[in-house]
Design a protein around this motif. Sequence first.
Motif, mmCIF file in Angstrom:
data_model
loop_
_atom_site.group_PDB
_atom_site.id
_atom_site.type_symbol
_atom_site.label_atom_id
_atom_site.label_comp_id
_atom_site.label_asym_id
_atom_site.label_seq_id
_atom_site.Cartn_x
_atom_site.Cartn_y
_atom_site.Cartn_z
ATOM 1 N N GLY A 59 93.672 102.508 76.500
ATOM 2 C CA GLY A 59 92.232 102.425 76.735
ATOM 3 C C GLY A 59 91.697 103.435 77.724
ATOM 4 O O GLY A 59 90.544 103.316 78.163
ATOM 5 N N TRP A 71 87.731 100.616 69.881
ATOM 6 C CA TRP A 71 87.882 100.180 71.272
ATOM 7 C C TRP A 71 86.797 99.190 71.682
ATOM 8 O O TRP A 71 87.065 98.221 72.401
ATOM 9 N N TYR A 130 90.501 104.661 68.888
ATOM 10 C CA TYR A 130 89.256 104.778 69.654
ATOM 11 C C TYR A 130 88.046 104.228 68.911
ATOM 12 O O TYR A 130 87.155 103.615 69.516
ATOM 13 N N LYS A 159 94.389 98.660 72.829
ATOM 14 C CA LYS A 159 93.852 99.991 72.584
ATOM 15 C C LYS A 159 94.943 101.058 72.621
ATOM 16 O O LYS A 159 95.899 100.956 73.398
#
Length: 422
Positions: free
Chosen positions: A397, A373, A370, A393
Amino acid sequence: MKRYLLIILFCIIASCESEKTNDAVQLTAKDILGNPDYLAMSYGGYRYPDAGVEPAIDQLKEDMKLLSAIGIKMLRTYKVHKPQAINLLKAIDELKQEDPNFEMYVMLGAWIDCKNAWTDQEPAHNEESEANAAQILVATYLANQYPDIVKAIAVGNEAMVKWAATYYVEPWIILKWVNHLQNLKQQGKLPKSLWITSSDNFASWGGGGEEYHVEDLNNLIKAVDFISMHTYPMHDTHYQPDYWLNQEGMAGKTDLERIETAMLRAKEYAINQYNNVKRYMESLGVNKPIHIGETGWASVSSDHYGPNGSKACDEYKEALYYKHMRDWTNETGLSCFYFEGFDEPWKGGSDPGNSEKHFGLFTVDGKAKYVLWNEVDKGTFKGLSRHGNPITKTYNGVFKDMMEDVEVPPTKAEWEANQKME
């Protein structure tokens, strides 16, 4: 000793492939450390549960490109008795030849042990391992072979802190090797601009209990070019949890606000440890740079820092801590060798959820956690990969999915109830 002599021979053979010319003006540690344009990172490139599987040169290059993409230009390594550190310097050198604008510098670690460390014999903390001399010899050779890359040498990693019970040494041993390297600089046998330090826990630098306040430490502080101190508020959510359990100011706050308040306290906890080291150093009449040689926050924990413990570890808290530490150190003019760039599955035993395996900003297979991201969204990693995978991610994500694994730090009553259950 034969193993270490073979390593030295390997260094010489591997490094003699090309003569380096260093006519251009080179940046020094003094220029780099504390410069927010040269962010620092602790680096280990091991990708498998077996640390005997060494990362290949191409894999090291892959990692260097990823770290460079997020602004990292200074790395910290730990030991030279495995090929990784030697191959890392070679990989960086090749990247510089391929692209003259590529920048990556290294604080090279020389591992230091006491006598009988990592054996079934009683560790002799006031005596040193015969392997230490080989570590220093190889580190010295590499610093001379790659002066455009190696800008500092750290003698030992958490080698003086007394909870490192299997291998710690008394400060005189670190002082001996720091003085040795400083003497080599004075004799012109090492670059005079090379900075020498030891990378150790804040307590080992005088910021903790009085048992560390000994004359050899005082002389060590005077001998190093800067202090490289470690601080781990995450670990102290279990070992010194009062700051983490503090409910003052939490009333009426949302869960997210409570988490963010706790993470600000973690930042202040680290700053307090830095200030304690600074005060002790100044009490000796010394004024030298102090940099953060190691700090970090794991994203997963099945041990003390997970759901049944301090509830400290998840990707959201990791991202907050990373931002807080970068903001503080950049504003203060410190380097922070953040731990670490990539998860390392060889650490922490066989439990896949052990927190030691999950300190990276990237997973082993190249997923950006995170904290990164936004970099994925910006296209920072376009054309880059890890382990054959493009950078994507974690949690696909999906923020909501990620937050399902995020827990609010416990109250003191909840903490005590969990401790009774263990």
